[in-house]
Write an enzyme that holds these catalytic residues in place. Structure first.
Site, PDB file in Angstrom:
ATOM      1  CG  ASP A  94      -2.008   0.905   1.289  1.00  0.00           C
ATOM      2  OD1 ASP A  94      -2.441   1.310   0.204  1.00  0.00           O
ATOM      3  OD2 ASP A  94      -2.508   1.211   2.394  1.00  0.00           O
ATOM      4  CG  HIS A  95      -0.424   4.779   0.280  1.00  0.00           C
ATOM      5  ND1 HIS A  95      -0.905   5.743  -0.568  1.00  0.00           N
ATOM      6  CD2 HIS A  95      -1.488   4.339   0.998  1.00  0.00           C
ATOM      7  CE1 HIS A  95      -2.208   5.892  -0.361  1.00  0.00           C
ATOM      8  NE2 HIS A  95      -2.583   5.039   0.581  1.00  0.00           N
ATOM      9  CG  ASN A 276      -7.213   0.710  -0.510  1.00  0.00           C
ATOM     10  OD1 ASN A 276      -7.505  -0.231  -1.235  1.00  0.00           O
ATOM     11  ND2 ASN A 276      -6.077   1.377  -0.636  1.00  0.00           N
TER      12      ASN A 276
HETATM   13  O1  G3H Z   1      -3.209   4.701   3.718  1.00  0.00           O
HETATM   14  C1  G3H Z   1      -2.629   4.459   4.772  1.00  0.00           C
HETATM   15  C2  G3H Z   1      -2.983   3.253   5.556  1.00  0.00           C
HETATM   16  O2  G3H Z   1      -4.070   3.496   6.403  1.00  0.00           O
HETATM   17  C3  G3H Z   1      -1.768   2.721   6.286  1.00  0.00           C
HETATM   18  O3  G3H Z   1      -1.426   3.514   7.360  1.00  0.00           O
HETATM   19  O4  G3H Z   1       1.035   3.963   7.191  1.00  0.00           O
HETATM   20  O5  G3H Z   1      -0.171   4.067   9.392  1.00  0.00           O
HETATM   21  O6  G3H Z   1       0.249   1.867   8.281  1.00  0.00           O
HETATM   22  P1  G3H Z   1       0.016   3.345   8.080  1.00  0.00           P
HETATM   23  P1  13P Z   2      -9.075   4.497   5.639  1.00  0.00           P
HETATM   24  O1  13P Z   2      -8.223   5.367   6.503  1.00  0.00           O
HETATM   25  O2  13P Z   2     -10.336   5.180   5.231  1.00  0.00           O
HETATM   26  O3  13P Z   2      -9.357   3.172   6.264  1.00  0.00           O
HETATM   27  O4  13P Z   2      -8.267   4.225   4.270  1.00  0.00           O
HETATM   28  C1  13P Z   2      -7.281   3.228   4.198  1.00  0.00           C
HETATM   29  C2  13P Z   2      -6.488   3.296   2.955  1.00  0.00           C
HETATM   30  O5  13P Z   2      -6.816   3.964   1.992  1.00  0.00           O
HETATM   31  C3  13P Z   2      -5.255   2.495   2.907  1.00  0.00           C
HETATM   32  O6  13P Z   2      -4.528   2.732   1.752  1.00  0.00           O
HETATM   33 ZN    ZN Z   3      -4.575   4.704   0.987  1.00  0.00          ZN
END
Ligand code: G3H
Ligand code: 13P
Ligand code: ZN
Length: 331
Positions: A94-95, A276
């Site tokens: 993710d990201h 997501n």
């Molecule tokens: O988009 C972000 C997700 O909610 C992940 O968050 O970087 O705190 O693990 P994190």
């Molecule tokens: P939320 O913060 O809405 O759960 O989104 C999560 C997300 O986009 C992770 O990439």
């Molecule tokens: Zn995200």
């Protein structure tokens, strides 16, 4: 030594997205960092016979350890079979913010990656995303790119203001980069506070009602990219029942507000085929743990508070699969 996701029994997103678009539903992408979250995701998805994307941020990977994550994903595949149904499971970054991170994840068994160049100037986003696609595709790994910036916090990237995806850019971006799916910005945002209080109306019992997502932009994008998989980030609904439990037992969230379920249901019926969700799981888990701590101050066996948290998560995910995303029964 590098491990291919195929050795772990995982799949990429290609076929799952093709089916989801045809079937008018979205695949859940649930973020996880630890064993109880992973157990809850797999239990809920096996019970509802839903395909699933196990989603890991760079921060989560650092927290959990890459080797353990790889083996947890392998374990998730085996666990699903043991529970009685071999659902398709994707392990997704993710990201992602660099080619180096993507390479390390692909070598560590990920079957899908996101490269998030949405905060970069357009041409830099194209260049970075294309370099990731070239590498990932050579390993059978699918790639999600992003155009448009979500308000709120995107991992390490803080975006004060959102800028909606420009439909005029999507065809050029997809054809130049070769991405398999595209994350767009139509009003969703990360975290438990998705809109400012002044953007919302307030119900008689004090609940914030947010503005509607920009479905007009989504429709324009769909027209320009017919049948192409679209992704929605920031799609937690911040359910009031869980927020109330959290607050009842000492938690505090200032002006929590999420994306209403009926809007996500509508999106899932369109070209949106990945939704997501992270924050809702965090809230449910924290609310359940706070309740145990408040009601049983002498409890100090982690199983006694992580167990109820896991049960609450499982119920949340099963509900989303059945009643919101429509992925139940699609595995
Ligand atoms: O988009 C972000 C997700 O909610 C992940 O968050 O970087 O705190 O693990 P994190
Ligand atoms: P939320 O913060 O809405 O759960 O989104 C999560 C997300 O986009 C992770 O990439
Ligand atoms: Zn995200």
């Amino acid at each position: 030594m590098a491990t291919s996701y195929k050795e772990l029994g995982l799949v990429n997103t290609k076929e799952l997205f093709a089916k989801a678009i045809k079937g008018g539903y979205a695949i859940p992408a649930y973020n996880f960092n630890n064993m109880e979250q992973m157990q809850a995701i797999i239990q809920a998805c096996v019970e509802t016979k839903s395909p699933v994307i196990l989603q890991v941020s760079a921060g989560a990977r650092k927290y959990a350890n890459a080797t353990l994550l790889k083996n947890m994903a392998k374990g998730a595949v085996e666990y699903a079979k043991e529970l009685g149904y071999a659902i398709p499971i994707v392990l997704h970054l993710d990201h992602g913010d660099s080619l180096e991170l993507v390479k390390s994840c692909v070598e560590g068994g990920f079957s899908s990656v996101m490269i998030d160049g949405s905060h970069l100037p357009y041409e830099d986003n194209v260049k970075l995303t294309k370099s990731v696609v070239d590498y990932a595709h050579a390993h059978g790994v699918t790639v999600e790119g992003e155009l448009g910036v979500l308000a709120g916090i995107e991992d390490d990237v803080v975006a004060e203001h959102s800028s909606y995806t420009k439909p005029a850019e999507v065809v050029d971006f997809v054809s130049k980069t070769g991405v398999d799916s595209l994350a767009i910005s139509i009003g969703t945002s990360h975290g438990a506070v998705k809109f400012k209080r002044e953007q919302c109306t307030v119900s008689p019992d004090g609940v914030l009602i947010p503005p509607t997502l920009r479905f007009d932009i989504l429709e324009e994008i769909e027209k320009k990219l017919p049948g192409f998989p679209i992704v929605l980030h920031g799609s937690s609904s911040v359910p009031i029942e869980h927020v109330r439990i959290l607050e009842q037992f000492g938690g505090k969230l200032k002006d929590p507000v999420g994306i209403p379920e009926e809007q996500l249901r509508k999106a899932a019926k369109s070209a949106v085929c990945k939704i997501n969700i992270d924050s809702d799981g965090r809230i449910a888990m924290t609310a359940a743990i706070r309740k145990v701590f408040a009601e049983n101050p002498s409890e100090f066996d982690p199983r006694k508070y992580l167990g109820p948290a896991r049960d609450s998560l499982k119920a949340l995910y099963a509900h989303k699969n059945k009643d919101v995303l429509g992925s139940a029964g699609q595995a």
